[in-house]
Write an enzyme that holds these catalytic residues in place. Structure first.
Site, PDB file in Angstrom:
ATOM      1  NE  ARG A1146       5.726  19.970   7.091  1.00  0.00           N
ATOM      2  CZ  ARG A1146       4.887  19.287   6.336  1.00  0.00           C
ATOM      3  NH1 ARG A1146       3.680  19.015   6.798  1.00  0.00           N
ATOM      4  NH2 ARG A1146       5.228  18.888   5.126  1.00  0.00           N
ATOM      5  CG  HIS A1191       4.800  21.299   0.830  1.00  0.00           C
ATOM      6  ND1 HIS A1191       4.559  21.135   2.182  1.00  0.00           N
ATOM      7  CD2 HIS A1191       3.589  21.142   0.228  1.00  0.00           C
ATOM      8  CE1 HIS A1191       3.273  20.918   2.384  1.00  0.00           C
ATOM      9  NE2 HIS A1191       2.663  20.917   1.209  1.00  0.00           N
ATOM     10  CD  GLU A1236       0.087  15.678   1.971  1.00  0.00           C
ATOM     11  OE1 GLU A1236      -0.322  16.070   0.859  1.00  0.00           O
ATOM     12  OE2 GLU A1236      -0.524  15.909   3.032  1.00  0.00           O
ATOM     13  CG  ASN A1378       1.153  15.651   6.259  1.00  0.00           C
ATOM     14  OD1 ASN A1378       1.800  15.825   7.283  1.00  0.00           O
ATOM     15  ND2 ASN A1378       1.481  16.221   5.107  1.00  0.00           N
ATOM     16  CE1 TYR A1380      -5.376  18.676   6.559  1.00  0.00           C
ATOM     17  CE2 TYR A1380      -3.994  17.029   5.490  1.00  0.00           C
ATOM     18  CZ  TYR A1380      -4.171  18.317   5.971  1.00  0.00           C
ATOM     19  OH  TYR A1380      -3.168  19.229   5.877  1.00  0.00           O
ATOM     20  CD  GLU A1445       0.289  19.140   5.500  1.00  0.00           C
ATOM     21  OE1 GLU A1445      -0.857  18.912   5.032  1.00  0.00           O
ATOM     22  OE2 GLU A1445       1.271  19.370   4.779  1.00  0.00           O
TER      23      GLU A1445
END
Length: 1614
Positions: A1146, A1191, A1236, A1378, A1380, A1445
């Site tokens: 990606r 992005h 995002e 995404n 985290y 991500e």
């Protein structure tokens, strides 16, 4: 009538016989009545045409009682196996009205329509849905053996039918039942307590005959699901109230007013429903489950207004038939309604042909047979009585109209907060006798009192509910009389209710609870009322007589090993190995949480001390202590001039303290004896027996509850009389203390087996006699502390020998001393004198007392040498540290059976040369101290929560003192007084400190035997007064009752004790298995972060180019001008992708590289050439490109005209997407439109910490930007769908990022709601419009309401038109996600602040046990990924998910051995596997962020996420594999996690190895140049070489000149 030789309760049998014999319809032949009646004394019986009814018999029996007989209190015990219970009802306490897909109930509708008091609702009520542990804690405290609660039909079957079953609803009751069983409490379940699913009511509710089958199916489900653990079932509770108030008067939900038909039809269907449920159990479950099923019927006692008036007597009996008999007669007698009821209704039908007041259905013969006998017990709810008189009811519907009676109360009966409950206890006994006589002669089953209680009004003195105590005392005693004197088989008494709740139409205005619920506080804390303590006492006594408790000697404490004397410590001691072992630990290793268990005999407990909690400072002959004297004096310096005069009032509230300890279920309780309470003047001659009695009661109470007393003989509160003779500076104290200890051993030692002679003697010596901060406030820092310590040590030793010589053989206890020990860490482990300084600090603090006692009877060598040198330098002839004689050393050494340690914090120490003046124990140390700055602060200054210090301290004690048995006797944390019950900081403290103790035990072999949490409750905290609290229970010191309320931490600590440590959660267990074939394995980058070439080949400026070139925007002024130079390194990038073994890559397109000004006016072919080459190279390597169109790097030219705020950018983005699709779409099959959008909108346009850096309109601009981003995405998707999909056959979506959010306090609905808002305002902001259509109702409602409240004319959140909603919805081919980390949310009120954060209304924190990363916002929380994947599945219709991500960062020195990253990927990817295999989440791909270290936006190059290290100090910016590459490539190669149990797998081949760490690449200034460290070193070496050459030259030149000069001089002389 009196029957000779028969007790009162035996009249009934004879009466029944005589009724038969005297029946008018019975012909008797040849019966000699004299034989039947020869023992009857009939002179006082009026002539009757027939015998008395059961009711008349009861009236007659009790009518003969005198007032004295009636009111006589029975002081006896209940039967041994009696069941003591309390109760709740689902709709009154559960709350969670929308949780777990719960359906609406009739009470939900009733409250929301404003029909309850003050428009109150049961939406949250007592929040029991989230408080299973808390409610069971209350039950343990009470000591009940039975708990009756009801199941919410709509919680398990939201629609009322099985096809709507809620897994979460059933799971709640599973958890509750399991928790009860584990606590030894029998669950009694009521299937229906008034809260019908509204969906059933919409179809007629209980008036519809179809409900019988629905209830039967619901009951069947409950029996099958819970019946393996539930052995007592009530089908219904108080069904009369349903019929009467719900469908008759309409006062209750569902508010139907139809007493003519509906009320009777409801009863009819309830009876049939009950019978069907009973038969279901009887036929299908009784044999295997062995339980009982019955019904709980409510009834008043009916007393005739005039007992001599036959009409009033008949009316009162009708009252009972209309109330109790309406249900009891069909079930317990003949399957049909009472004849009295039917006759009366028939009478009214004849009297009122035009307006019949009652229509009663009839049962068929089959129905009667099926109903009769369908109860295994008689459940009775009874609260009050009525005076009933005969009346003419006319044609009025309702019981009084149809029944021709009137009911009222006697004004002398004590009133309650309810106008229908008046206290008339004797009515219960009469009713019980009536039930026995009327219903249980043929169907003989036990009676369970399933509800009895009274409400009080909510007031400031709610806790002191003396009226409830009197009510309970009376009613429970009447039940006892019925059992003991009347032989009524009552087997259970249930007090209503466990806690305050929503009382139907009365809302929260009436309180039935034994525990006060604070409905104004979101946590809904529960505080015991005085009635709770009263009920607990009755349960403990099993009635109204003190009983001898079973003998319990306390926890069996194994006798300690008698260690041989140890040699003195070296300087530094051999224990320095602890620093050598632990200090070099990496933070990752230090933080890693350990799962495991303590030994089975581990002693879990809590602690307190006398002066801090007892109060009663001058009660019952107690003498003053030094603390009494100190606090009484004005100007003590204690905040608020606080004293311990009352403190927690434990001297008068022993039962309340035991109540807390029962709830915690601790094994041990450490408390101290007040010396001046036992010996008021400190000496035996002043013995105060009342003080001794108090401690005897305490010790006996502990033992009765199987709690081991751990007793401290002296905890700082020296009798003032002893201080008056010098206190601990007087050597006479040694013998005085010994005599006091001798008395304690002799008096309490038969039951106390764990003794501490004194607590924290270092604090006494230094703070009391050195600094004077605490009593006796002597300031003599250089000499007195040493003198006092000398005497304390000898006093302890003598007491130990007294026990050893006189008591050990017979009592078998242990004796020690509790030493305070903070851990110290050297500032620099690599500097030897810092190690020496740290060792010296430990010896001065701990070794001062521990070295003599545990080693050789003398002070540590380091201490002796240090004080001697200091003394000599101060001009003294001898050391200020006293010395022991050899005899004393031998006497002192070994005088402890275990090592008791108090610990709270850790400090960092460094060597200094301390001042010689003033003479001071502290200056003798020659160190400086500082706080450990990386740990959380606490409410006490300089006392940070440094959990890892505890493990090191325990290891040090092990090494230093020969591995003794260790008890942690004091460990806890202070929070500010304003922190009441929601004490999350204390939870984290215990969570981390106890875990470090577990590591010491399991990993390091420390002989840890026990842990005591400090403290049981908030108390007088010495010089801090009441400004801070250490308690697991909150104490309200403003209330004279000193109410104690369990805090969040109490429930956490209970769980730790129950689990005996920290069992590994299911979340942490590895799952072995494979991902589906074709799983997408990828890694990712973004153009601005890696490409560089910021002005190369015609590229235009982006907003990130401008942002990074703006001062103070990016850390260390880093920028992406070169970054990783990927623009020039396609081959290198593809090579490392091949090394990773990914099948996808990606990356993003730089908009300005292909369209420099953002428009299609000019296309930069050089830019497209780069991407063409990259795509082709990837495909050649069999790696599929996954392209992100945007992005974050918007063309600056577009930003200049408004950027994403300008709706024209939507069109510009569509044009850009069109161009890229057309150029690359023939080869690229996976597309992301925007990465995002949350960060673009909020971080870039709200907080302003990312490009374009706008922060001045945080309440509107982020929403506008987000609105346009969503539209831009939709347009790009439709463009592809319409123009390219057919030929290119690709997939297009958007990537949305989100943390997972959990409630900070899982017991708190407010926190749960906050966590949901965080999710909806994060992932839902963009996912909801795209996947579900339009913004979520949560966002729309909150933002609109807050906007209007601020005076705006409309919502700050833009609205989509219906056409836009339709166009946006469904614009995805997969869910790009995404993720985290995880956060913990709690409600946070921002007032009227018009801001995204204010709209979200939530703050977030993290759990201290979560592993750190290189990013402050990123904590390692693998479990969150699985949970949010499940959320996406449920919330958005189970879409295909590609994780686009996921990764972790590091900071600081370069280390290619990045095992924290390997750990991260292993754990997170395993959670993805669980989501796929266990949860059926349709996850198709995983992308690691990121391929290589790069520019991490505003943090520059400081945070590194890469699998490959990029050496930016080398102009070639080479990529070097980190160790995590091997891990990730192996997972890819295995397509998951092969099971090790299956043996070695072919896929587990060694991957690329990490190489040695390069030199730290942080830049330095060298001769005015900014160079890397490597370059600077080269420069320095070169400069140094030149300096050597120059110096050599200069030296040679000087020598040459010198020789030449000498030669010239020589020549001149010659």
């Amino acid at each position: 009538m009196t029957v000779h030789d028969c007790i009162l309760s035996e009249h009934q049998f004879l009466g029944d016989l005589l009724q038969v014999l005297w029946s008018n319809s019975l012909n008797i032949i040849g019966c000699d009545m004299n034989e039947v009646l020869n023992k009857l004394d009939m002179q006082d019986v009026p002539v009757r045409s027939q015998f008395r009814s059961s009711y008349e018999s009861i009236l007659h029996e009790f009518g003969d009682q005198s007032t004295e007989e009636r009111d006589l209190f029975l002081s006896k015990a209940f039967p041994v196996d009696f069941q003591w219970a309390t109760s709740t009802e689902s709709f009154k306490v559960e709350g969670g009205w929308l949780e777990g897909e719960k359906g609406e109930t009739i009470w939900d509708r009733f409250g929301h329509e404003g029909q309850a008091f003050n428009n109150q609702t049961a939406d949250l009520t007592s929040d029991s849905y989230n408080k299973v542990d808390i409610d069971v804690h209350l039950l343990r405290s009470l000591g009940v053996n039975t708990y009756q609660f009801s199941i919410s039909w709509a919680r398990v079957f939201p629609s009322g039918h099985r096809d709507s079953q809620s897994h979460e609803g059933a799971l709640y009751y599973d958890n509750l039942i399991n928790a009860l069983v584990k606590s030894g409490i029998q669950p009694v379940v009521t299937l229906y307590h008034w809260d019908l699913p509204q969906a059933l009511q919409d179809n007629g509710g209980w008036t519809n005959p179809s409900i019988v089958e629905a209830f039967k199916d619901y009951a069947d489900f409950c029996f099958s699901r819970f019946g393996d653990r539930v052995k007592n079932w009530n089908t219904f509770s108080s069904p009369w109230v349903v019929s009467h108030a719900g469908y008759g008067t309409g006062e209750h939900a569902p508010g139907v007013k139809d007493y003519v038909t509906a009320s009777y039809q409801v009863t009819h269907n309830i009876l049939k429903s009950h019978a069907e449920a009973w038969h279901v159990y009887n036929d299908n479950y009784r044999k295997t489950q062995g339980g009982k099923v019955g019904i709980a019927l409510n009834s008043d006692w009916a007393q005739p207004t005039d007992a001599n008036n036959p009409e009033d007597v008949a009316a009162a009996e009708r009252y009972l038939h209309f109330m109790l008999g309406w249900f009891a007669h069909p079930i317990f007698i003949d399957g049909d309604y009472p004849a009295v009821l039917k006759t009366q209704i028939e009478k009214k039908r004849n009297e009122c042909p035009g307006s019949v007041p009652a229509v009663i259905p009839t049962f068929t013969a089959e129905e009667k047979a099926r109903i009769k006998g369908t109860s295994d017990f008689f459940g009775l709810n009874h609260y009050t009585s009525r005076l009933v008189s005969s009346s003419v009811g006319g044609c009025n519907p309702g019981p009084e109209g149809v029944g021709d009676f009137q009911a009222k109360v006697d004004p002398s009966w004590p009133a309650t907060a309810s106008d229908w409950i008046y206290s008339m206890p004797e009515g219960l006994r009469r009713l019980l006798n009536y039930i026995k006589a009327e219903y249980l002669t043929a169907h003989n089953v036990p009676i369970y009192i399933t509800g009895n209680g009274m409400p009080t009004e909510y007031s400031v003195d709610t806790l002191n509910d003396t009226s409830r105590i009197e009510y309970m005392r009376g009613y429970i005693n009447e039940a006892l009389k019925a059992i003991d004197q009347d032989k009524v088989d009552v087997q259970r008494f249930t007090v209503q209710s466990l806690m305050d709740g929503f009382e139907g139409n009365q809302g929260y205005s009436e309180r039935f609870g034994l525990h006060l619920v604070n409905f104004e506080d979101g946590y809904r804390p529960r505080t015991p009322k005085q009635s709770a303590y009263f009920f607990a006492q009755i349960i403990q006594q099993n009635g109204f007589v003190s009983r001898t408790q079973d003998h319990f000697e306390g926890l069996k404490i194994s006798q300690a090993r008698r260690s041989t004397p140890l040699p003195p410590s070296e300087v530094p001691s051999a224990s320095k190995v602890v620093w050598e072992k632990f200090t070099p630990q990496k933070k990752f290793d230090r933080q890693m949480y350990h799962y495991g268990h303590f030994p089975q005999d581990f002693s879990w407990g809590v602690s307190s001390s006398a002066y801090q909690i007892e109060g009663g400072w001058n009660e019952d002959g107690k003498g003053p202590s030094v603390w009494d004297t100190f606090t009484q004096k004005p100007g003590s310096g204690i905040p608020g001039n606080a004293t311990g005069n009352v403190a927690c009032d434990s001297y008068n509230r022993l039962d309340e303290d035991l109540y807390m300890l029962r709830g915690l279920n601790v094994k041990s309780y450490r408390f101290s004896l007040s010396w001046s309470r036992i010996f008021p003047n400190g000496k035996r001659e002043s013995l105060n027996q009342k003080g001794v009695d108090y401690y005897n009661r305490l010790i006996n109470g502990l033992l009765a509850h199987k709690i081991t007393p751990m007793v401290t003989i002296y905890h700082w509160d020296l009798p003032q009389a002893l201080q008056n003779i010098g206190g601990w500076q007087n050597v006479e104290m040694i013998d005085i203390f010994n005599d006091y200890c001798d008395f304690c051993f002799a008096t309490f030692g038969d039951r106390v087996k764990f003794w501490m002679t004194m607590n924290d003697p270092q604090g006494v010596a230094w703070l009391g006699y050195g600094t004077g901060k605490i009593p006796p406030n002597i300031k003599d820092p250089g000499t007195a502390p040493y003198e006092v310590a000398h005497n304390l040590i000898k006093a302890h030793a003598k007491a130990y020998h007294t026990y050893d010589d006189k008591y050990r053989a017979s009592q078998g206890g242990l004796v020690s001393i509790a030493l305070n020990a903070e851990w110290v860490e050297p500032k620099d482990i690599n500097v030897p004198r810092e190690i020496v300084a740290a060792d010296r600090a430990m010896q001065f603090q701990v070794g001062w007392f521990a070295h003599p006692i545990f080693k050789n009877g003398d002070y540590p060598e380091a201490m002796k040498a240090q004080v001697l040198v200091k003394s000599e330098l101060q001009g003294r002839s001898q050391s200020r540290l006293p010395s022991f004689t050899e005899e004393e050393k031998n006497y002192i050494k070994g005088t402890a059976d275990m090592f008791c340690v108090n610990h709270h914090t850790t400090r960092i120490v460094s060597h200094v040369t301390g001042p010689l003046s003033p003479h001071s124990y502290q200056n003798d140390w020659d160190i400086t101290e500082e706080e450990e700055g990386g740990s959380p602060t606490t409410a006490i200054k300089n006392q940070r929560a440094v959990s890892w210090g505890l493990r090191r301290l325990l290891n040090w004690i092990k090494e230093e003192y020969g591995a003794p048995d260790i008890y942690i006797t004091d460990n806890g944390v202070a929070t500010k007084a304003k922190t009441t019950w929601d004490d999350i900081e204390r939870v984290y403290y215990y969570k981390t400190y106890i875990n470090e103790a577990l590591k010491a035990y399991e990993l390091d072999g420390v002989r840890l035997k026990g842990y005591l949490a400090t403290s049981l409750m908030d108390s007088f905290e010495w010089i801090n007064g009441y400004t801070v609290g250490f308690g697991l229970y909150h104490v309200d010191f403003t209330d004279t009752n000193r109410p104690r309320t369990p805090k969040f931490s109490a429930h956490f600590y209970f769980q730790v004790m129950k689990d005996n440590g920290f069992p590994i959660p299911d979340d942490e267990r590895m799952l072995y298995g494979e991902f589906p074939q074709g799983f997408l394995w990828s890694t990712a980058t973004a153009a601005y972060q890696i490409e560089g070439g910021w002005r190369a080949d015609g590229k235009g400026l982006s907003i990130w180019d401008k942002f990074a070139h703006t001062p103070l925007k990016v850390f260390e002024d880093d920028n992406g001008d070169i970054a990783c130079d990927s623009y020039n390194k396609i081959d290198e990038d593809v090579a490392i992708l091949k090394q990773l073994r990914v099948n996808h890559y990606r990356f993003s397109i730089s908009w300005t590289r292909v369209l420099p000004d953002g428009t299609t006016n000019y296309i930069n072919e050089a830019g497209f050439s780069y991407y063409n080459r990259l795509v082709n190279a990837l495909l050649a390597a069999n790696i599929q490109p996954h392209i992100t169109l945007y992005h974050w790097d918007l063309p600056q030219a577009l930003q200049n005209v408004g950027g994403w705020e300008n709706e024209t950018t939507v069109e510009r983005f569509k044009d850009y997407a069109d161009l890229v699709f057309s150029r690359l779409g023939d080869r690229v099959k996976l597309w992301i439109t925007i990465n995002e959008p949350y960060n673009v909108a909020m971080v870039g346009h709200g907080y302003g910490v990312a490009a374009p850096g706008i922060s001045f309109r945080p309440g509107t601009l982020p929403y506008i930007v987000g609105h346009n981003l969503i539209k831009a995405h939709a347009e790009a998707w439709h463009l592809y769908n319409d123009k390219y999909r057919a030929t290119q056959k690709g997939r297009v979506s958007i990537t949305i990022n989100s943390d997972w959010s959990e409630p900070r306090n899982p017991y708190k609905q407010e926190d749960i709601d906050a966590a949901r808002r965080v999710i909806q305002f994060y992932i839902g902001w963009f996912a909801h419009p795209i996947f579900n259509g339009d913004y979520s109702e949560t966002m729309k409602t909150i933002i609109r309401e807050r906007s209007l409240a601020a005076g705006l004319s409309k919502s700050r959140l833009p609205e989509f038109t219906p056409e836009e909603i339709k166009r946006i919805k469904g614009t995805y081919d997969y869910f790009g996600f995404n993720h985290y980390t995880t956060v913990l949310a709690y409600p946070l009120n921002y007032g009227n602040l018009q801001h995204y954060d204010g709209d979200r209304g939530a703050g977030t924190v993290v759990d201290r046990t979560w592993l750190d990363s290189g990013s402050g916002w990123l904590k390692v929380t693998p479990f969150g990924l699985r949970r949010i994947l499940n959320f996406i599945k449920k919330e958005y219709g189970n879409p295909t998910i590609i994780i686009t991500e996921n990764g972790v960062s590091e900071r600081g020195p370069i280390d290619l051995k990045d095992y924290h990253r390997s750990y991260f990927y292993e754990k997170y990817i395993n959670q993805v596997l669980k989501a796929h295999l266990l949860d059926d989440v349709d996850v198709r791909g995983y992308t690691a962020w990121s391929l290589m270290d790069n520019l991490e936006w505003a943090t520059g190059f400081a945070e590194r996420f890469g699998l490959f290290y990029v050496n930016r100090s080398d102009p070639n910016v080479p990529r070097v594999a980190k160790e995590s590459v091997s891990l990730y490539s192996t997972i890819i190669n295995c397509n998951g996690f092969p099971d090790p149990a299956s043996g070695p797998h072919d896929c587990l081949k060694p991957g690329p190895e990490g190489t040695s760490a390069p030199v730290n690449v942080s830049s330095v200034n060298f001769l005015g140049l900014k160079l890397s460290a490597e370059e600077a070193e080269t420069g320095l070496n070169a400069t140094f070489a030149l300096l050597i050459v120059a110096s050599t030259g200069a030296i040679c030149l000087a020598i040459g000149c010198f020789l030449t000069k000498r030669r010239l001089k020589k020549n001149s002389r010659s």
